[in-house]
Each structure stands twice: as structure tokens, then as C-alpha cells.
Design an enzyme around this catalytic site. Sequence first.
Site, PDB file in Angstrom:
ATOM      1  CB  ALA A 207      40.155  33.151  33.056  1.00  0.00           C
ATOM      2  CG  HIS A 208      35.367  36.392  35.866  1.00  0.00           C
ATOM      3  ND1 HIS A 208      35.774  35.431  36.764  1.00  0.00           N
ATOM      4  CD2 HIS A 208      34.869  37.421  36.600  1.00  0.00           C
ATOM      5  CE1 HIS A 208      35.527  35.846  37.987  1.00  0.00           C
ATOM      6  NE2 HIS A 208      34.992  37.057  37.925  1.00  0.00           N
ATOM      7  NE  ARG A 209      39.253  38.009  40.706  1.00  0.00           N
ATOM      8  CZ  ARG A 209      38.497  38.753  41.518  1.00  0.00           C
ATOM      9  NH1 ARG A 209      38.336  40.038  41.251  1.00  0.00           N
ATOM     10  NH2 ARG A 209      37.909  38.233  42.562  1.00  0.00           N
ATOM     11  CG  ASP A 284      40.118  35.100  36.941  1.00  0.00           C
ATOM     12  OD1 ASP A 284      39.001  34.580  37.160  1.00  0.00           O
ATOM     13  OD2 ASP A 284      40.336  35.816  35.942  1.00  0.00           O
TER      14      ASP A 284
END
Length: 368
Positions: A207-209, A284
Site C-alpha cells: 500500500a503506497h498510493r 493498491d
Amino acid sequence: MTEATVAIALGTRPEIIKLSPVIRECERRDINYELIHTGQHYSDNLDQVFFDQLELPDPDHHLQVGSKSHGKQTGEMIAGIEDILLDVEPEVLLVQGDTNSVLAGAIAASKLDVALGHVEAGLRSFDREMPEETNRVLTDHVGDYLFAPTETSADYLRDEGIDDKRIHVTGNTVVDAVGRHRELAAEKSSVLDDLGVAVGEFALLTAHRAENVDERDRFAELLTGVARAASSLDLDVVYPIHPRAESRLNEFDLDVPDRIHLVEPQEYLDFLELERTARLIFTDSGGVQEEACILGVPCVTLRENTERPETVDVGANRLVGTDPQTIHDGALAMTNSTTDWENPFGDGTASEQIMATLRQTHSVRTIQ
């Protein structure tokens, strides 16, 4: 002045992975190429590991732009790529995906006598708030060769009025890359032992967005939902933490649930092995959605939309957003589903088809 037939611009690890088969195909066909690294990613050291593991040559040019605002980063890359193209005078510039490096390459090439090839063209999330969506659309509309991974992507391009002669359905080079490296990862990686996890007994999270990690409540809900699902499935979660996400965790002073274990960003072969052996993947990332589908691992996407709808269509992926209960329910549904879906991204010959198309339709020369 250096002369090259093809220039290849990249700037992030997914681009390195997905363009590695194209680079090898240039070498196999004795096509003279120049490799341009914009340096868009956070860690040059980890980028170099990717080049080493994939046995790729060092870039001929490294702009070392680094992380900046969209405007500053893209502007510096346009100027740098333009200077290189003027010096090298390639016939074609190839870019891949939807990063600022891609947009910069597209703008630079479109202003010069250089054809532009877009690898992975036609992807659409239809979410104009995503910077990547802007990059995709603009690059496709100035591109000369649009290498669409699927017929769905090609149809999106046609719906936007793009001439069918510019569209070439080749499959996705990620299939080429995964096919080449999955066995190497299984043979060489010790990541499972290093992290103390066993095949099929853990979940993987990425998860990085910005839309997920830059808002405290949304990031907290995401982590809560993943942990809730993991508890119901009796799984621990391995989370290779992206620098952006780690910074936000610290800034927001968020507590990470016990089921989720933060680890350092992984080298390519180690991450591929984690993907291959996970029982379930939460992500994501568009690229991880593809790789999970190819590897036959159920995927739960922590977004409301995806530019890889094919993964949903074949039953490999479910969109759940960041609501904790929806994440939980989607995860349980995916773990109870079959994994015999058909890979929609081609047969692993995308790089061959891309170079064959350039040879047939452009004056791409080979070294004599």
C-alpha cells in the site's frame, strides 16, 4: 555523437521489470539501443539491485532527478531526455506505463523527429484524480506505436478516436518477465526463511498510493481491514513498507495492528517469491494485480477502481476500497474462490511482438 536505433526511458522499479524483456529482445536481435534512467524512484541503491538481479546493463544515461513535485520532476526530465535524444538521434523512444518519466519522454519525443512507442498503452481507470491517468492518456494521444496489452485496452484507445493503425495488441511484458524470473526466484531467494513464513500461510500487503496513505483516517481504515481479514483467516501479513507509506505512518503516529508485520522494501526476486507463495495478496498497485493474476494468487485491491479490469473479469481480483468490513468480506471471498482463471495478459512473447512490429513498420536497423 552517439548513434542508436532505439532509446528506452525508465525511472521506477516496475518500469525496470517490465522493460527488461524488451532490453533483452533488443540484444537478441542485435538492435543498437540507449538506456535512459531518469532516477525518478526513491532509492538509487535498490534500483541498482534490480538491474543486477535482472542481469541488465547499466544505463547509458542517468538523470538522477529524484523525488520532487510533479511539475519540477517532470520538467527536469523533459529537458534531460530532450538533450539525450538530440545527441543520440534514435529512431524510436520506448516508454512503459504511466509514471512522470513516461509523460516526460512522450513530450520530449513528440517535439522532435523521434517516434514514440508506449508499452502498456490503453490502460484506463477512468479516475481523473489519479496523476497516472493523466500520464497514460496524454502519452497515448501523442504516441506513434501503442502497444496495448489486451483487446480491452485497445478498445479504450479506439473509443478515444485513436487511429487503429497506431494500435498493436501484444500482451503485457510483465508475463515475459514473470515467466523468466519465477523459477529463478524460487531457486535463489531465501526470503521465506529470512522472514519466518511458510508457503501459503501468510498474506502479502502493498500500500503506497497517495490517495490511500496520505489521509490518516483512510490509511488507518485500510490497515484495520487488512488485519481484520487476516485474523479471520488466521494469517500473518507481510508488509514491505514503501518509503512514502512509512513516512506517513510516523507522521500520523498510527499504530500498526499486530497481525501486520512491517519489513524493508524487497529486492525483485524476493518480492516475486513472496507473491508466488502468499495465500492472498492485498494491494493498491496495478503491477501487483497483474503479477498476482499471472501467478495464480488471489488478489484484493484496496481501491475503488482499477486500470486492470481484466483481472476482475477472470475472477483473480476483487475491488474493495478501504472500508474495513468490505476488505474483510472481499478477502474471505477471494480465499474461497478457485484459482484456475485464464491469464488475460498474453503468452509471454510481448517483447518479441513489440520489436517485430517496429521492424515491420519503422526503419529500425540492426547492427551489421
